[in-house]
Design a protein around this motif. Structure first.
Motif, PDB file in Angstrom:
ATOM      1  N   SER A 213       0.770  -1.144  -0.040  1.00 43.47           N
ATOM      2  CA  SER A 213       0.029   0.085  -0.238  1.00 43.47           C
ATOM      3  C   SER A 213       0.719   1.070  -0.068  1.00 43.47           C
ATOM      4  CB  SER A 213      -1.079   0.082   1.065  1.00 43.47           C
ATOM      5  OG  SER A 213      -1.728  -1.097   1.266  1.00 43.47           O
TER       6      SER A 213
ATOM      7  N   PRO B 133      -4.754  -0.819  -2.456  1.00 39.68           N
ATOM      8  CA  PRO B 133      -5.805  -1.235  -1.156  1.00 39.68           C
ATOM      9  C   PRO B 133      -5.605  -2.464  -0.873  1.00 39.68           C
ATOM     10  CG  PRO B 133      -6.778   0.250  -3.155  1.00 39.68           C
ATOM     11  CD  PRO B 133      -5.660  -0.335  -3.455  1.00 39.68           C
TER      12      PRO B 133
ATOM     13  N   GLN C 213     -11.484   2.406   0.488  1.00 37.45           N
ATOM     14  CA  GLN C 213     -10.308   3.046   0.450  1.00 37.45           C
ATOM     15  C   GLN C 213     -10.012   3.870  -1.127  1.00 37.45           C
ATOM     16  OE1 GLN C 213      -6.775   0.143   1.275  1.00 37.45           O
ATOM     17  NE2 GLN C 213      -8.367  -0.769   2.765  1.00 37.45           N
TER      18      GLN C 213
ATOM     19  N   THR D  48      -7.249   6.453   0.117  1.00 39.65           N
ATOM     20  CA  THR D  48      -6.191   6.222   1.100  1.00 39.65           C
ATOM     21  C   THR D  48      -5.986   4.796   1.117  1.00 39.65           C
ATOM     22  OG1 THR D  48      -8.327   5.694   2.571  1.00 39.65           O
ATOM     23  CG2 THR D  48      -7.279   7.888   2.761  1.00 39.65           C
ATOM     24  N   PRO D  49      -4.931   4.351   0.289  1.00 38.35           N
ATOM     25  CA  PRO D  49      -4.751   2.906   0.198  1.00 38.35           C
ATOM     26  C   PRO D  49      -3.892   2.475   1.525  1.00 38.35           C
ATOM     27  CG  PRO D  49      -3.121   4.012  -1.258  1.00 38.35           C
ATOM     28  CD  PRO D  49      -4.176   5.065  -0.845  1.00 38.35           C
ATOM     29  N   LYS D  50      -4.323   1.373   1.888  1.00 37.39           N
ATOM     30  CA  LYS D  50      -3.848   0.592   3.299  1.00 37.39           C
ATOM     31  C   LYS D  50      -4.157  -0.729   3.394  1.00 37.39           C
ATOM     32  CE  LYS D  50      -7.610   2.327   5.885  1.00 37.39           C
ATOM     33  NZ  LYS D  50      -8.215   3.073   7.099  1.00 37.39           N
TER      34      LYS D  50
ATOM     35  N   ASP E 179      -6.446  -2.897   5.762  1.00 35.99           N
ATOM     36  CA  ASP E 179      -7.500  -2.978   6.535  1.00 35.99           C
ATOM     37  C   ASP E 179      -7.542  -4.628   7.148  1.00 35.99           C
ATOM     38  OD1 ASP E 179      -8.893  -0.513   6.908  1.00 35.99           O
ATOM     39  OD2 ASP E 179      -9.808  -0.742   5.324  1.00 35.99           O
TER      40      ASP E 179
END
Length: 348
Positions: free
Chosen positions: A194, A200, A221, A226-228, A230
């Motif tokens: 990410s 994402p 995302q 907001t790529p991360k 989860d």
């Protein structure tokens, strides 16, 4: 559950955008196909299967290594799914039919029990990802009998994903990470997908709601930019993972580069036994040397399927010459294989 599913599908439809999501877990593919999840999603939201079947990614070379040991009179023990995985010219099932001592066990502990009861040399073919590697490590640390050794076919998921991203072959936009693997290594090893590649991600559990929720998390995302990663599977997965299991892996194994079925050599993607435990390393103990390996049977597209570039239905052999009763490619052998799963559930 039905109401929750409908609500999640509505939310997914609102956020839908053209996206290709890859998962790397045979259990996820089973859930997706059994419950028709692909048919519930908007057409622009695509989920493809990657190299998530631990039996399927074992290359022909490693099957040939076991066949060489059978010829030397060694007792080979392994999981039932491994028997029909094709080597260059034959399989362990063929060797067993011809009188070779090949036995199905449900775990390394059962293989050790066989070694304790018999004088013959016993080798356990240890396949699996980070999920099963700690068990192999723990048994080696417990100092099994001298006539026992391991042929390690353990592989690591993050390097394979990294290879796929950088190869550009699959054009994946997002990832559903495997819950089982993440219970061991946590979420930290996946974060850079990410931060460095803007991909994402969501770690998912194994029921239909888990899969739908992970898709929703990924689309959220994308919407928010907001790529991360989860953690949908927070009931079982911690950010740090299982530290004790990780320490056992590090103590027993060293990371090496080797080919996977359907892949060239992937850097830092396999676990082999360290020199200090070489008495339990079948490759060292028997000086195995395999040459001139043929990777795939003619017409089989298992490689592109494992790389998320094709679906089983794209293969001319699928459902005809190649079926669960007569598997030609590795993806049809295991119940975690994409082709095997598709054959069981596609008509639904």
């Amino acid at each position: 559950m039905m109401n929750m599913s409908k609500e999640l599908i509505k939310r997914i439809e609102k956020l839908a955008t053209p996206i290709k999501i890859m998962h790397v877990c045979g259990s996820h593919e089973h859930t997706i196909m059994e419950n028709g999840i692909r048919t519930l999603l908007p057409k622009e939201v695509e989920i493809v299967a990657g190299p998530g079947c631990p039996v399927c990614v074992v290359p022909s070379r490693e099957i040939d290594e076991c066949l060489e040991l059978v010829e030397k009179g060694v007792t080979i023990t392994t999981f039932g799914d491994m028997l029909r995985v094709p080597g260059s010219n034959s399989s362990l099932a063929d060797a067993k039919a011809e009188g070779g001592d090949v036995r199905v066990v449900y775990g390394i502990n059962k293989a050790i029990e066989i070694a304790e009861k018999e004088d013959n040399d016993v080798v356990f073919m240890a396949a699996g990802f980070e999920t099963t590697a700690p068990t192999t490590a723990a048994e080696i640390l417990n100092e099994p009998p001298e006539n026992f050794s391991v042929l390690s076919c353990h592989r690591l998921i993050p390097p394979a994903i990294d290879f796929l991203i950088n190869s550009g072959q699959t054009n994946l936009n997002a990832l559903i990470e495997p819950g089982h693997v993440c219970t061991i290594i946590g979420t930290e090893p996946f974060k850079y997908f990410s931060t460095d590649y803007n991909i994402p991600q969501a770690v998912a559990g194994f029921n239909p709601l888990d899969i739908l929720m992970s898709v929703y998390m990924i689309l959220r995302q994308v919407k928010n930019g907001t790529p991360k990663i989860d953690n949908e599977y927070h009931r079982a997965v911690r950010e740090e993972g299982n530290v004790i299991a990780q320490e056992a892996i590090k103590e027993v194994f060293q990371v090496e580069s080797r080919e996977w079925r359907g892949f060239p050599k992937i850097p830092n993607s396999v676990l082999d036994i360290k020199d200090e435990f070489s008495q339990y390393n079948a490759r060292e103990k028997y000086d195995i040397e395999v040459k001139d390996v043929t990777e795939a049977p003619k017409g089989c597209i298992c490689g592109p399927i494992l790389r998320g570039m094709a679906r089983p239905e794209d293969c001319k052999l699928f459902g005809n010459e190649c079926n669960p009763l007569h598997p030609i490619g590795a993806c049809m052998v295991s119940k975690e294989g994409t082709c095997n799963i598709a054959h069981r559930y596609a008509k639904r």
